[in-house]
Design an enzyme around this catalytic site. Structure first.
Site, PDB file in Angstrom:
ATOM      1  N   GLU A 105       0.756  -1.108  -0.022  1.00 11.10           N
ATOM      2  CA  GLU A 105      -0.075  -0.029  -0.050  1.00 11.10           C
ATOM      3  C   GLU A 105       0.735   1.098   0.028  1.00 11.10           C
ATOM      4  OE1 GLU A 105      -2.374  -1.600   3.519  1.00 11.10           O
ATOM      5  OE2 GLU A 105      -4.192  -1.155   2.250  1.00 11.10           O
ATOM      6  N   GLU A 125      -3.622  -9.509   3.975  1.00 12.23           N
ATOM      7  CA  GLU A 125      -4.442  -9.105   5.276  1.00 12.23           C
ATOM      8  C   GLU A 125      -5.568 -10.259   5.535  1.00 12.23           C
ATOM      9  OE1 GLU A 125      -3.485  -7.221   2.965  1.00 12.23           O
ATOM     10  OE2 GLU A 125      -2.723  -5.168   4.035  1.00 12.23           O
TER      11      GLU A 125
HETATM   12  C1  3H9 Z   1      -1.365  -4.983   6.878  1.00 14.98           C
HETATM   13  O1  3H9 Z   1      -0.341  -4.560   6.480  1.00 14.98           O
HETATM   14  C2  3H9 Z   1      -2.547  -4.056   7.357  1.00 14.98           C
HETATM   15  C3  3H9 Z   1      -2.609  -2.786   6.474  1.00 14.98           C
HETATM   16  O2  3H9 Z   1      -3.368  -3.168   5.099  1.00 14.98           O
HETATM   17  C4  3H9 Z   1      -3.217  -1.597   7.072  1.00 14.98           C
HETATM   18  C5  3H9 Z   1      -2.749  -1.173   8.345  1.00 14.98           C
HETATM   19  C6  3H9 Z   1      -3.598   0.121   8.800  1.00 14.98           C
HETATM   20  N1  3H9 Z   1       4.780  -7.480  11.704  1.00 14.98           N
HETATM   21  O3  3H9 Z   1       7.709 -15.326   9.112  1.00 14.98           O
HETATM   22  P1  3H9 Z   1       9.331 -15.047   9.344  1.00 14.98           P
HETATM   23  C7  3H9 Z   1       8.122 -11.142  12.262  1.00 14.98           C
HETATM   24  S1  3H9 Z   1      -1.199  -6.257   7.906  1.00 14.98           S
HETATM   25  C8  3H9 Z   1       5.400  -7.696  12.964  1.00 14.98           C
HETATM   26  O4  3H9 Z   1       9.778 -16.036  10.308  1.00 14.98           O
HETATM   27  P2  3H9 Z   1      10.040 -15.390   6.622  1.00 14.98           P
HETATM   28  C9  3H9 Z   1       7.836 -12.506  12.457  1.00 14.98           C
HETATM   29  O5  3H9 Z   1       6.810 -12.679  13.478  1.00 14.98           O
HETATM   30  C10 3H9 Z   1       0.314  -7.098   7.644  1.00 14.98           C
HETATM   31  N2  3H9 Z   1       6.090  -8.684  12.764  1.00 14.98           N
HETATM   32  O6  3H9 Z   1      10.446 -14.919   8.125  1.00 14.98           O
HETATM   33  C11 3H9 Z   1       9.085 -13.125  12.780  1.00 14.98           C
HETATM   34  O7  3H9 Z   1       9.414 -12.676  14.096  1.00 14.98           O
HETATM   35  P3  3H9 Z   1      10.466 -13.852  15.087  1.00 14.98           P
HETATM   36  C12 3H9 Z   1       0.387  -7.578   6.237  1.00 14.98           C
HETATM   37  C13 3H9 Z   1       6.380  -9.455  11.660  1.00 14.98           C
HETATM   38  O8  3H9 Z   1      11.216 -14.999   6.127  1.00 14.98           O
HETATM   39  C14 3H9 Z   1      10.091 -12.496  11.758  1.00 14.98           C
HETATM   40  O9  3H9 Z   1       9.430 -11.389  11.477  1.00 14.98           O
HETATM   41  N3  3H9 Z   1       1.590  -8.481   6.113  1.00 14.98           N
HETATM   42  C15 3H9 Z   1       5.796  -9.057  10.433  1.00 14.98           C
HETATM   43  O10 3H9 Z   1       9.856 -16.812   6.580  1.00 14.98           O
HETATM   44  C16 3H9 Z   1      10.495 -13.222  10.532  1.00 14.98           C
HETATM   45  O11 3H9 Z   1       9.413 -13.550   9.914  1.00 14.98           O
HETATM   46  C17 3H9 Z   1       1.655  -9.687   6.376  1.00 14.98           C
HETATM   47  O12 3H9 Z   1       0.636 -10.384   6.691  1.00 14.98           O
HETATM   48  C18 3H9 Z   1       5.021  -8.053  10.556  1.00 14.98           C
HETATM   49  N4  3H9 Z   1       4.066  -7.650   9.536  1.00 14.98           N
HETATM   50  O13 3H9 Z   1       8.937 -14.764   6.168  1.00 14.98           O
HETATM   51  C19 3H9 Z   1       2.967 -10.358   6.149  1.00 14.98           C
HETATM   52  N5  3H9 Z   1       5.964  -9.829   9.457  1.00 14.98           N
HETATM   53  O14 3H9 Z   1      11.813 -13.752  14.441  1.00 14.98           O
HETATM   54  C20 3H9 Z   1       3.233 -11.179   7.413  1.00 14.98           C
HETATM   55  C21 3H9 Z   1       7.004 -10.776   9.980  1.00 14.98           C
HETATM   56  O15 3H9 Z   1      10.376 -13.163  16.437  1.00 14.98           O
HETATM   57  N6  3H9 Z   1       4.526 -11.826   7.315  1.00 14.98           N
HETATM   58  N7  3H9 Z   1       7.390 -10.379  11.152  1.00 14.98           N
HETATM   59  O16 3H9 Z   1       9.718 -15.048  15.097  1.00 14.98           O
HETATM   60  C22 3H9 Z   1       5.057 -12.786   6.490  1.00 14.98           C
HETATM   61  O17 3H9 Z   1       4.235 -13.329   5.562  1.00 14.98           O
HETATM   62  C23 3H9 Z   1       6.343 -13.351   6.645  1.00 14.98           C
HETATM   63  O18 3H9 Z   1       6.817 -13.078   7.987  1.00 14.98           O
HETATM   64  C24 3H9 Z   1       7.398 -12.788   5.767  1.00 14.98           C
HETATM   65  C25 3H9 Z   1       8.828 -13.242   5.992  1.00 14.98           C
HETATM   66  C26 3H9 Z   1       6.976 -13.265   4.204  1.00 14.98           C
HETATM   67  C27 3H9 Z   1       7.478 -11.312   5.688  1.00 14.98           C
END
Ligand code: 3H9
Length: 697
Positions: A105, A125
């Site tokens: 976004e 999301e």
């Molecule tokens: C959103 O954006 C809403 C908006 O539309 C509107 C807002 C107003 N936040 O998965 P990994 C942490 S909703 C905080 O093991 P990978 C994760 O917990 C969001 N922390 O690595 C982990 O922590 P730890 C939309 C986050 O390489 C560490 O980072 N976005 C977030 O296998 C490493 O992650 C999503 O839904 C976050 N957003 O995968 C994306 N993302 O090491 C969600 C990650 O302490 N994330 N962490 O366990 C993912 O899909 C995967 O984490 C990603 C990396 C592909 C990024």
């Protein structure tokens, strides 16, 4: 300026580099830093363009999920993005790694977007029970058209740079360093005299049948509501101006933020990452595993071998005879053909796996060099002990010896070897190359590095691994046995298997317990019942035998074409087997039970109460270390709906005191089955939740 954003100048370009490891989540400090950076650039003499680029692994992984459920903090992401879009300077996003959710976004709020070929974008999301809430539903379709935008939003899937370029999301793809690429692109835009180009100002593409799309998405989402609300949010952009569309999106986003589905899905997101991360194994190095052996090439052994081969491991598969070995090879070849067809491996990898990585053997003596062995033979203690005796004789010192047993005592198996510290359970779920769950069963004498090796192997195989202690059925099958017994009791008392399946599928289970039993094979439950009866059932326990009669007649479920259901029309066209209800009625009559009616609500409540109560015993006894371990076992191995987070998260949400009162009320008529778990009683008495225990670690 926030220390999360580094501001620098490159000629007439201001560069905002985001540094919020590990994945540049858009936390308050990052949002503030971006806002300050854009404001500073606008006041910085000579600056004509702004470049936003992420340091490290990603552009932005999205909003900071750890902030959800807490009061929102300014600057709000939608306002920041509007501010970026309204800048009189040209704003360029240079994307690498992932740009997800709020991250995409932000990019959509920039005027131009460039990405490296390996970049991936998405609006995931819906996987958190939400919709994009920072303009994604108002901007994306102006670039891609409604259909493609809905596909991206309602599936939450990531798409590669090439596809994103084709859809109009990315303007340029260029290999190289994202910062250098972004600077070069911005310079080119300035030379070309490009002007700011707000996506919000682009015309709307053709509208669609909104009600039809809403209903179709709802029907596809198996009880989850947020995907369908993406439709309504996009629809809002056609009903008023851009600002009003954003307001409508924001309202839906915040309404969804209040839902139990959002709570369940965010719990699942963090638990999925925490489950393989055991405090007790911090700093414990696993043993290296490159070459494994699988003992037994039936469906389970062949599935385990396939999973290991697909992960790049060498596999010796041991069978008792060349003929059995050939049958195992064919099973594995069938699994691999599926992987080839789905593009998981290419022709060359397929050939290498079959011609060299896999070896079928018939002698234990060939296993002297393997790093780890997984026994997957018949569920019989004596047979298993004989296998482990042989493994103890031939395997090198330090080899990890694992049993895939679903319920037998790993301590007893380990005791037959001279090296119980090397023995553990690795409980796969069938089909083992597809199902995500692995229970790592840590026995009394299992060495920490052996347990760590189990988790490392699970990770290498792409599994979600959960630690379990030794008991009958470990975490998953022990809890299953209880809730399945609860279902059988309801049948004795008047419910039908079909009403129970329908009620639980409406609750969100992928399949009801009787459809699951048909899929797994009714012979499995039959064997368990026979074993438990042989061990001696408590005289207070209610028993059911109607299902045994189905088995005695040779009906084992899907594999024989008949079980609780008749599969003459195929697995998806199940119809109730007309033989089943008369068997149940006969058993009720024999036990002198007058059947009563059950509402679907009571069925779900009793079933879930039995599941939660047993799960609380499993946690209380230390079989599962944390409630979240149980939740992930049920989610990844037993078809529990992800949007409910897991049985213990569900219990926290509906309230533990109410559940405990119901359990006590059910105990009036069956005090033996409904014995309240001491942990549940304690949590209610102290006003705590299962999630409090997760946080205590
Ligand atoms: C959103 O954006 C809403 C908006 O539309 C509107 C807002 C107003 N936040 O998965 P990994 C942490 S909703 C905080 O093991 P990978 C994760 O917990 C969001 N922390 O690595 C982990 O922590 P730890 C939309 C986050 O390489 C560490 O980072 N976005 C977030 O296998 C490493 O992650 C999503 O839904 C976050 N957003 O995968 C994306 N993302 O090491 C969600 C990650 O302490 N994330 N962490 O366990 C993912 O899909 C995967 O984490 C990603 C990396 C592909 C990024």
């Amino acid at each position: 300026m926030s220390d999360k954003i580094a501001y620098s100048r490159h000629g007439d370009i201001a560069v905002l580099s985001v540094q919020n490891p590990p994945v540049n989540a858009l936390s308050q400090a990052v949002r503030q830093g971006l806002l300050d950076g854009v404001t500073r650039a606008e006041g910085d003499t000579g600056v004509r363009a702004v470049l936003i680029v992420g340091e490290g692994r990603a552009f932005f992984a999205g909003a900071d999920i750890t902030e959800f459920g807490k009061p929102p903090m300014e600057p709000y992401l939608p306002d920041l993005i509007n501010r970026i879009e309204a800048s009189p300077l040209i704003v360029v996003a240079s994307m690498h790694g992932v740009s997800l959710g709020g991250g995409l976004e932000v990019a959509l709020g920039c005027h131009y977007r460039i990405a490296v070929p390996s970049a991936r974008v998405g609006l995931p999301e819906v996987h958190l029970g939400l919709i994009p809430g920072a303009g994604g539903t108002q901007r994306l379709h102006r670039l891609t058209g409604v259909e493609a935008a809905l596909d991206v939003m309602t599936t939450g899937r990531q798409i590669g740079a090439a596809k994103a370029h084709e859809l109009g999301i990315i303007d340029e793809i260029r290999d190289g360093d994202p910062r250098d690429n972004g600077i070069a692109y911005a310079e080119q835009l300035l030379v070309d005299g490009a002007a700011p180009r707000p996506v919000s100002g682009l015309p709307l593409p053709a509208a669609i049948d909104w009600d039809g799309a809403f209903e179709a998405t709802l029907a596809r989402s198996k009880g989850q509501i947020s995907p369908a609300w993406c439709v309504r949010a996009i629809q809002a952009s056609y009903e008023n101006d851009f600002a009003e569309g954003l307001k409508a999106e924001r309202k839906i986003f915040f309404d969804l933020m209040q839902t139990d589905q959002r709570k369940g899905m965010i719990h699942a997101f963090f638990s999925e990452r925490a489950v393989g991360n055991l405090p007790e194994l911090k700093g414990v190095a696993p043993r290296p595993v490159a070459h494994i052996a699988v003992i037994g090439g039936g469906t389970m052994g062949a599935g385990i071998a396939t999973a290991a081969l697909l992960a790049g491991l060498r596999v010796h598969l041991l069978e008792m005879s060349p003929e059995a070995g050939e049958a195992a090879r064919e099973r594995i070849a069938g699994n691999l053909a599926g992987a080839l067809k789905r593009g998981k491996i290419n022709d060359e990898q397929h050939a290498t796996i079959l011609n060299s990585a896999l070896q079928i053997v018939t002698s234990y003596d060939t296993l002297a060099e393997v790093d780890l062995v997984i026994e997957a033979v018949f569920e019989d203690m004596e047979v298993k002990k004989a296998v482990f005796g042989e493994l103890d004789r031939v395997c090198k010192p330090g080899a990890v010896l694992a049993s895939n047993t679903s319920y037998l005592d790993i301590n007893e198996i380990a005791a037959t070897t001279s090296r119980p510290g090397d023995v553990l359970g690795l409980h796969f779920f069938s089909p083992a190359h597809v199902m995500k769950l692995l229970e790592v069963v840590v026995a009394d004498k299992t060495a920490p590095e052996v347990a760590a090796t189990g988790f490392a192997l699970g990770k290498a195989l792409g599994k979600i691994s959960a630690r379990a202690g030794v008991c009958d059925g470990f975490i998953g099958n022990r809890i299953l046995s209880t809730y399945r017994t609860c279902a059988d009791h309801m049948i004795l008392d008047g419910a039908s298997p079909y009403q129970i399946d329908t009620a639980l599928e409406a609750f969100g289970f992928a399949m009801g317990p009787f459809a699951v039993a048909d899929l797994a094979g009714l012979d499995i439950g039959w064997a368990v019942r026979k074993r438990k009866r042989a061990e001696g059932l408590d005289s207070r326990a209610r028993d059911t035998t109607y299902a045994d009669k189905l088995c005695e007649d040779g009906h084992f479920g899907q594999k024989t074409g008949k079980g609780y259901y008749d599969y003459a029309g195929g697995a998806r066209a199940r119809v109730p087997n007309p033989d089943v209800l008369p068997l149940i009625e006969a058993e009720r009559a024999a036990q002198g039970i007058t059947p009563r009616t059950f509402t679907d609500e009571e069925i779900v409540r009793r079933y879930m109460a039995s599941m939660v109560n047993e799960a609380a015993k499993v946690v209380g006894e230390g079989i599962a270390r944390r409630p979240l371990d149980v939740d992930m076992v049920l989610l990844f191995g037993y078809g529990f709906p992800r949007y409910r987070g897991g049985p213990l998260k569900w219990a926290d949400i509906v309230g533990l005191d109410g559940l405990l009162s119901d359990i006590k009320a059910y105990a009036d008529t069956d005090p033996y089955f409904w014995q309240p778990a001491p942990l549940l009683t304690e949590l209610v008495a102290t006003g705590r939740t299962f999630d409090d225990l997760n946080k205590e670690g």
